[in-house]
Design an enzyme around this catalytic site. Structure first.
Site, PDB file in Angstrom:
ATOM      1  N   SER A  26      42.669  42.441  45.431  1.00  0.00           N
ATOM      2  CA  SER A  26      41.549  42.633  44.479  1.00  0.00           C
ATOM      3  C   SER A  26      42.502  40.962  43.470  1.00  0.00           C
ATOM      4  O   SER A  26      41.615  40.513  43.542  1.00  0.00           O
ATOM      5  CB  SER A  26      42.991  43.629  42.875  1.00  0.00           C
ATOM      6  OG  SER A  26      42.777  43.184  41.903  1.00  0.00           O
ATOM      7  N   ASP A  60      39.464  48.014  39.926  1.00  0.00           N
ATOM      8  CA  ASP A  60      39.181  47.289  40.482  1.00  0.00           C
ATOM      9  C   ASP A  60      38.196  47.631  41.036  1.00  0.00           C
ATOM     10  O   ASP A  60      38.661  47.248  43.275  1.00  0.00           O
ATOM     11  CB  ASP A  60      40.121  45.774  40.769  1.00  0.00           C
ATOM     12  CG  ASP A  60      39.401  44.184  41.266  1.00  0.00           C
ATOM     13  OD1 ASP A  60      37.930  44.416  41.107  1.00  0.00           O
ATOM     14  OD2 ASP A  60      39.710  43.683  41.536  1.00  0.00           O
ATOM     15  N   SER A  70      38.322  38.399  48.200  1.00  0.00           N
ATOM     16  CA  SER A  70      37.736  39.697  47.151  1.00  0.00           C
ATOM     17  C   SER A  70      37.432  40.622  47.960  1.00  0.00           C
ATOM     18  O   SER A  70      36.655  40.583  48.499  1.00  0.00           O
ATOM     19  CB  SER A  70      37.740  38.935  46.343  1.00  0.00           C
ATOM     20  OG  SER A  70      38.449  38.421  44.855  1.00  0.00           O
ATOM     21  N   HIS A 128      35.272  43.719  40.777  1.00  0.00           N
ATOM     22  CA  HIS A 128      35.408  42.058  39.400  1.00  0.00           C
ATOM     23  C   HIS A 128      34.346  41.234  40.564  1.00  0.00           C
ATOM     24  O   HIS A 128      33.639  40.340  39.666  1.00  0.00           O
ATOM     25  CB  HIS A 128      36.626  41.456  39.491  1.00  0.00           C
ATOM     26  CG  HIS A 128      37.249  40.302  40.818  1.00  0.00           C
ATOM     27  ND1 HIS A 128      37.597  41.578  41.220  1.00  0.00           N
ATOM     28  CD2 HIS A 128      36.730  39.462  41.487  1.00  0.00           C
ATOM     29  CE1 HIS A 128      38.290  40.870  42.178  1.00  0.00           C
ATOM     30  NE2 HIS A 128      37.866  39.560  42.480  1.00  0.00           N
ATOM     31  N   GLY A 152      37.681  33.738  48.253  1.00  0.00           N
ATOM     32  CA  GLY A 152      36.645  34.818  49.248  1.00  0.00           C
ATOM     33  C   GLY A 152      37.505  36.231  49.811  1.00  0.00           C
ATOM     34  O   GLY A 152      36.096  36.391  50.182  1.00  0.00           O
TER      35      GLY A 152
END
Length: 496
Positions: free
Chosen positions: A348, A243, A332, A214, A330
């Site tokens: 994720s 992802d 991710s 993402h 943040g």
């Protein structure tokens, strides 16, 4: 980028939580996962060896195995079987596993998950098989109320008694794409921030890194400093469904080490890709919250995120690793790894935060490598390898994996995670920054300044491992008083 060590530090630099604990006691829930009802004498195994054994038994015995998990208290692999086939029992025991007879078969559990997908794909829901309870665990976040909750509850009940459990999460499921300070991208209306996962070699041999899908869908060009010039470009990005993103460094001479930077000048060498095992202890590094640890609680998890690009829609991601390791906006794309230096997952999303806890989901690294054709390494210098690399338990060589050190005190010279960083280097208070789900859009709440305008101290140019001074990371996090071991010991430290 000049020919130097990559400025984007793997995992970012952030302070440890205040409640730093040594690995043997790193997660208070470890001892609860006992092999109740299990029979037979099993070998004492490290988590990485248990994962390998589980994969071998699953391949050899097929559907006769109804899942497995690692009993971290006894250091044994527990294998679930349904039909009681004596040949299956003998083979599993001979291989060194504890055998436990259960009611629900793999096929029945998969059917239950399929029913949930067909009838209850509701934003804010997730489910995964928990081999410790032999059930599908269904979780609903705080947004699932009213008719949605009634529908989910009735679907779970329809699966029959003993097949599934339903629980509520106090937070809401979202991708953790805003508010970090490791990698940055400018998009219309604001900035996107994520965390770098693992440096890899792309299939053409060029240096690259993995991060969340993402993040790669939200923005194409990435920098190692806020408002800086791009140093890497997205080559492949998959979200939803999966992802993960493969991002190539623009300078083919970039030296991208196969390691995780855990702050305070310390790194952990990443030597192989590793499959997760339910019950094992894992560590997560992210640019917002730093180093935290916990346990794997489920595999092949499905998460239904509320879509940011389609109001009322759902972004469903499958095949994820579920854990109780905390994460926040943040984080991710950040690294999920083992003490032995195994690359396990890419952050994720999930619910909760690092004050109250929650559920967090990770894209398996093994699946990302297979899909992209990338390999773990140091940008062509051959530092890493793939799953199945030799076990180097207890090695004192800092370039080797640290081995299974649960119960170990100090092993001078091995990998160490510890130390406190400058509190100003962590992205803490992000009020007004728009830290919400930015999948597809990448800008979060962009009224006013958007996610990018977060003046404060942050982790700046991270060439090497040090922290710099730059705007855009928010104010310092409060829980950063945990001092590291500082004695060269190889025990990992973190907080839940």
């Amino acid at each position: 980028m000049p020919k130097r060590k990559a400025a984007i530090a793997v995992g970012g630099v952030a302070a440890l939580g205040a409640a730093a604990l040594l690995l043997p006691n790193a997660n208070a829930s470890q001892g609860k996962n006992d092999a109740s009802g299990a029979t037979g004498t099993a070998k004492t195994l490290k988590a990485s060896d248990a994962s390998d054994l589980a994969a071998q038994l699953q391949k050899a015995l097929g559907d006769a195995v109804a899942g497995s998990y690692y009993d971290s208290g006894k250091k044994q692999l527990v294998v679930n079987v349904v039909n009681g086939d004596s040949n299956v029992l003998v083979q599993a025991k001979k291989a060194g596993a504890v055998v436990r007879q259960v009611e629900n078969s793999t096929a029945e559990l998969k059917d239950a998950a399929h029913t949930l997908k067909t009838r209850a794909t509701i934003p804010g829901t997730a489910w995964a098989v928990d081999p410790r309870t032999d059930k599908v665990v269904v979780t609903a976040d705080s947004s699932v109320t009213g008719a949605k909750w009634d529908k989910l509850q009735s679907t779970v009940r329809s699966l029959g008694p003993g097949m599934a459990t339903l629980k509520k999460s106090s937070g809401s499921f979202k991708t953790f794409v805003s508010g970090g300070d490791a990698i940055f991208s400018q998009v219309q209306g604001g900035n996107v921030r994520c965390s770098l996962g693992f440096n890899v070699k792309a299939s053409d041999g060029s240096p690259a890194f993995l991060t969340a899908g993402h993040c790669g869908v939200a923005a194409k060009d990435w920098s190692d400093s806020q408002n800086g010039q791009p140093v890497a470009t997205v080559d492949q990005a998959k979200f939803p469904g999966n992802d993960f993103s493969l991002v190539k460094y623009n300078d083919a001479t970039t030296q991208a080490p196969s390691e995780v930077n855990v702050g305070n000048g310390q790194t952990v060498n990443i030597t192989q890709a590793a499959d997760a095992t339910v019950g094992e202890t894992v560590f997560r590094m992210g640019s917002t919250t730093g180093l935290h640890n916990g346990q794997v609680t489920g595999l092949d998890a499905t998460v239904n995120f509320q879509s940011e690009t389609n109001p009322g829609g759902v972004d469903t991601v499958n095949g994820l690793i579920q854990t109780n390791v905390c994460a926040e906006a943040g984080d991710s794309g950040g690294s999920l790894f083992t003490q032995e230096g195994g690359a396990v997952g890419l952050t994720s999303g999930g619910s909760g935060d690092c004050k109250n806890g929650g559920e967090t989901f990770f894209q398996p690294v093994t699946a990302a490598l297979q899909a992209t054709g990338a390999t773990l390494g140091d940008g062509g210098n051959g530092a890493g390898g793939q799953a199945g690399a030799g076990d180097q338990s207890g090695s004192a060589d800092p370039s080797a994996s640290a081995g299974d050190q649960s119960g170990a005190g100090d092993q001078a010279g091995g990998n160490q995670i510890g130390g406190s960083a400058d509190p100003s280097a962590s992205a803490g208070d992000q009020s007004g920054a728009g830290a919400g789900d930015q999948s597809g859009a990448g800008a979060g709440d962009q009224s006013g300044a958007g996610a990018g305008d977060q003046s404060g101290a942050g982790a700046g140019d991270q060439s090497g491992a040090g922290t710099g001074d730059q705007s855009g990371a928010g104010t310092g996090s409060g829980d950063q008083s945990g001092a590291g071991t500082g004695d060269g010991s190889s025990s990992l430290t973190g907080s839940n």
